[in-house]
Design a protein around this motif. Structure first.
Motif, PDB file in Angstrom:
ATOM      1  N   GLY A  61      52.945  34.871  33.412  1.00 32.20           N
ATOM      2  CA  GLY A  61      53.745  33.925  32.659  1.00 32.20           C
ATOM      3  C   GLY A  61      53.330  33.801  31.214  1.00 32.20           C
ATOM      4  N   ARG A  62      54.109  33.017  30.521  1.00 28.55           N
ATOM      5  CA  ARG A  62      53.853  32.682  29.125  1.00 28.55           C
ATOM      6  C   ARG A  62      54.705  31.474  28.788  1.00 28.55           C
ATOM      7  N   GLY A  63      54.489  30.911  27.545  1.00 27.21           N
ATOM      8  CA  GLY A  63      55.274  29.772  27.118  1.00 27.21           C
ATOM      9  C   GLY A  63      56.665  30.180  26.669  1.00 27.21           C
ATOM     10  N   GLY A  64      57.436  29.202  26.223  1.00 29.88           N
ATOM     11  CA  GLY A  64      58.807  29.468  25.802  1.00 29.88           C
ATOM     12  C   GLY A  64      58.889  30.215  24.492  1.00 29.88           C
ATOM     13  N   GLY A  65      60.064  30.705  24.168  1.00 31.43           N
ATOM     14  CA  GLY A  65      60.309  31.447  22.937  1.00 31.43           C
ATOM     15  C   GLY A  65      61.713  31.992  22.922  1.00 31.43           C
ATOM     16  N   SER A  66      62.002  32.765  21.890  1.00 32.11           N
ATOM     17  CA  SER A  66      63.327  33.377  21.774  1.00 32.11           C
ATOM     18  C   SER A  66      63.439  34.529  22.762  1.00 32.11           C
ATOM     19  N   ILE A  67      64.646  35.081  22.893  1.00 29.15           N
ATOM     20  CA  ILE A  67      64.856  36.196  23.809  1.00 29.15           C
ATOM     21  C   ILE A  67      64.029  37.397  23.400  1.00 29.15           C
TER      22      ILE A  67
END
Length: 312
Positions: A61-67
């Motif tokens: 996983g990772r945090g949110g961001g753009s596509i």
């Protein structure tokens, strides 16, 4: 190791199960080589599980961001590494509204990395409570089982004399003695009754010889035969008289006697007896039965009795 997402995951894992072991596999989560690094990290963890210490679960996983930031998780190499992993994988990429190919090939998708930590590890205190409940149930079951077996053993000890060969032989011997006494008593009683019956029969035979009895029976039967013959003749005569009377009554009520006097019986087209002018209407075909045959007729007019009287 310095990412905020990683620290959130570890924090939640430790809060739910403080002595859990966590192994980190470093990889870039965005950039040119991030997909191959993620795939290598997954393969490294699988190898470590085989050669060193067994790993129960992998969180990718990772945090949110753009596509574009999340694109490494859409790469084929990442998807194949997750799919081919022999260790179950939870995909926790971005926020709840973010979807990548990794989500669809993983064993489980978490809406956020924090949610992945909650899915991966149960709460230790709840497990301990459940374990304690199971322990108490097991202990209670064992106590009940031991108590039941102890009671069964005591019953067996108490009843062992009842099923011993010596006790069985004694019981059977007593039973045989009782049966012998009952048989002797019953036999003697039966013999006495038979002797008494024979004595009575002898007295009755001495009072009446077979010849006398035969004559009395013959006379009795002759009398019965005469009475039966007379009763039969009277009964037949009475029935003949009743039948004659009822035949006369039936003939007097027969509609055919009425027809002989000049009347007729009218039938409709449905072969129903017409007893009222209201049952027919103009142009109906009717059938009239007379004494010597029948005829068909057509209704020219149907008038009730009151109407016919007024016209006259």
């Amino acid at each position: 190791k310095s990412g905020a997402v990683l620290h959130d995951i570890v924090k939640i894992l430790k809060s739910r199960f403080e002595n859990i072991s966590v192994i980190f596999a470093n990889a870039s989560v965005q950039g040119q080589n991030s997909a191959s690094e993620i795939a290598s990290a997954i393969e490294l963890l699988n190898l470590y599980s085989v050669t060193q210490k067994k790993i129960d679960l992998i969180i990718v996983g990772r945090g949110g961001g753009s596509i574009e930031d999340l694109w490494a998780f859409n790469e084929e190499i990442t998807a194949r590494a997750i799919y081919n992993s022999s260790i179950p994988v939870i995909s926790a990429v971005g926020h709840e509204t973010d979807f990548t190919i990794a989500d669809f090939v993983a064993d489980k998708r978490a809406s956020t990395p924090s949610n992945a930590a909650e899915i991966a590890v149960p709460v230790k205190s709840e497990l301990l409570k459940q374990s304690e409940k199971l322990k108490n149930r097991l202990k209670l079951g064992a106590v009940n089982l031991i108590s039941n077996r102890k009671a069964e053993l005591l019953n067996l000890i108490k009843n062992i004399e009842k099923v011993s060969p010596k006790r069985i032989i004694q019981n059977k011997r007593i039973r045989v003695y009782d049966l012998a006494e009952n048989l002797q008593s019953s036999t003697e009683g039966r013999l006495n009754l038979l002797r008494l019956n024979i004595s009575h029969l002898r007295k009755r035979l001495s009072l009446k010889s077979p010849i006398v009895v035969f004559k009395e029976r013959k006379l009795y039967i002759t009398g019965l035969s005469g009475r039966l013959r007379r009763a039969a003749e009277i009964t037949v005569a009475n029935y003949k008289s009743r039948i004659g009377t009822e035949c006369k009554a039936l003939n007097s009520l027969s509609p055919y006697n009425v027809i002989k006097r000049g009347y007729g019986i009218v039938f409709s087209e449905e072969n129903k007896v017409v007893s009222s002018v209201l049952q027919v209407k103009e142009n109906d075909i009717i059938r009239v039965v007379l004494n010597d045959g029948g005829l068909s007729a057509k209704v020219l007019e149907a008038k009730p009795a009151d109407s016919a009287v007024q016209n006259k």
